[in-house]
Design a protein around this motif. Structure first.
Motif: not given
Length: 483
Positions: A5-6, A32-34, A36-40
């Motif tokens: 989780i990022i 915001v919490n999401e 890693v593959d989505q945030a980056m």
């Protein structure tokens, strides 16, 4: 195991990555919490992650608070500062050379430094995911590697020998160089020598120097000029004087001013960045009291933890602009002290100012020392005079030669970089002992005298202890000898 989780804090522009297990609650400290593959998948996330690495340098043990604050550790352990009897005895053990693996005064740097490195490595772990291309990608990769190198250098000079310190230093035990993203750090070991660690630091910085093109008006991000300056520092410690000169001159070529005498007060009051190569940004909204390790302003008076050593204070000439910027001679509870007010604010919260991590004047003094040791006395004197000219209102060019010139370079370094985490490491890299003046804490040199006056150049204490909790978490990390 849940997926990574990022956590992105949009307000603080920091990135935190946490490995969470099925039976552990997710700490909710960001907006915001999401995954890693989505945030980056967003370019701005890379910027936020890099800013998060810089923010780690404001953690407790790096520049925040008092215990182990690196803004004071390099001076309270030397002849620059004297413990004030009116203070709270903060950092007393370190000032008395009582270093231990469970005392945060000398171990406090370890954790926040590796946190900063981890955040830089997080960026590098995602750099090839296709989101960034071209200049944006090369700048981001270069900046991340420069941060990683810079912070590793802070670690290796604190916890290991310095190459010029002794004949056996290069082959001695190095620090763990974290070049892969591994926030838990359960596998890293100290398998490199000091020389090998310096080679990795230099490699990262050289990559950054070749690829960085970004600028930074507030000096809060590493730039090519700053990286060149860092290389001059690293090579000076390594004893490679030709490269110290090479990269120092490149840095000065890109940022020539060593801070004019007219702007010198301003760089400490956040109204100028003249001569600043890189600073750790800080603002009233953040309220990170980086200068609190020196004193607190209470009831209209400075209550100091540490005050200027009398011999150091009297080394500043009356026309030296640094004397009024660095010190305030004032009473506290009826006794007068030479307080360190270099980090007092300019109308904002007390002790909340940016940290000047690297300045062009240091680079000029690096070049001066390296030039002398390379036999170029003309260059050494020119660089030294360039600094002195901008510090004295009644300036007369120096004409020193021979050994007197090198002594003048060392003396100017002490005056210029006092209370900037330099003195301990200058003595260490030169293989010199700590020899305090024996003067007291009051403004006239009387008063309470430090208990310990000397630390031998051969003492194992020049290498700080690895924190015991880090070894407990990862037994592969070897403790330094005699701790």
């Amino acid at each position: 195991m849940k997926k990574n989780i990022i956590k992105i804090s949009l307000a603080a522009l920091t990135v935190f990555v946490s490995l969470t297990s099925c039976d552990r609650n997710l700490d909710q400290f960001s907006s915001v919490n999401e995954p890693v593959d989505q945030a980056m998948t967003r370019p701005e996330s890379f910027r936020q992650a890099l800013d998060g690495a810089y923010t780690s340098m404001k953690e407790v043990g790096y520049y925040r608070s008092d215990a182990g604050n690196q803004l004071i550790m390099g001076d309270l352990t030397t002849d620059n500062l004297t413990r004030s009897a009116a203070g709270r005895n903060s950092n007393f053990a370190a000032s008395n050379f009582e270093f231990s693996s469970d005392n945060a005064q000398t171990t406090g740097l370890f954790s926040p430094a590796y946190l900063a490195i981890s955040r830089a490595n997080f960026v590098l772990a995602n750099i090839n995911n296709g989101v960034l291309t071209g200049t944006a990608k090369s700048n981001t990769e270069a900046e991340a590697r420069a941060i990683r190198a810079m912070v590793h250098f802070d670690l290796v000079r604190a916890y290991c020998k310095i190459p010029t310190q002794s004949s056996d230093a290069g082959a001695s035990l190095g620090i763990y160089y974290a070049d892969k993203y591994d926030p838990s750090n359960t596998s890293g070991s100290r398998d490199l020598t000091v020389t090998q660690v310096y080679e990795k630091i230099a490699a990262d910085l050289l990559f950054a120097a070749d690829n960085l093109t970004q600028t930074s008006n507030d000096k809060g991000r590493l730039t090519k000029a700053a990286v060149y300056g860092l290389l001059s520092r690293v090579y000076l410690y390594k004893g490679d004087y030709s490269k110290t000169i090479q990269y120092g001159e490149l840095s000065l070529g890109a940022s020539a001013s060593v801070t004019s005498i007219g702007n010198f007060t301003g760089i400490w009051k956040s109204s100028s960045v003249d001569g600043v190569l890189f600073q750790v940004l800080n603002s009233p909204a953040e309220a990170v009291t980086v200068g609190v390790a020196y004193n607190q302003f209470i009831g209209g008076q400075y209550r100091s933890e540490y005050v200027a050593d009398y011999d150091l204070f009297t080394s500043y000439a009356t026309d030296d602009v640094r004397k009024s910027v660095y010190f305030t001679t004032a009473a506290y509870n009826g006794k007068t002290y030479n307080h360190i007010t270099k980090y007092s604010s300019n109308g904002g919260p007390a002790n909340v100012v940016p940290v000047k991590y690297l300045r062009s004047s240091e680079v000029a003094l690096n070049v001066a020392e390296a030039a002398y040791k390379s036999g170029d006395m003309t260059k050494a004197l020119t660089m030294l005079n360039n600094v002195r000219q901008q510090r004295h209102s009644s300036y007369v060019p120096g004409t020193e030669t021979g050994a007197a010139l090198l002594t003048a370079v060392y003396n100017e370094r002490r005056l210029e970089l006092a209370f900037e985490n330099d003195r301990w490491y200058t003595l260490k890299r030169l293989g010199l002992p700590v020899q305090r003046s024996g003067k007291g804490d009051l403004s006239n040199g009387t008063g309470t005298v430090p208990i310990e006056q000397t630390l031998a150049a051969s003492s194992y204490k020049w290498q700080w202890p690895i924190p015991i909790n880090a070894i407990q978490a990862n037994p592969k990390i070897q403790q330094n000898p005699n701790y």
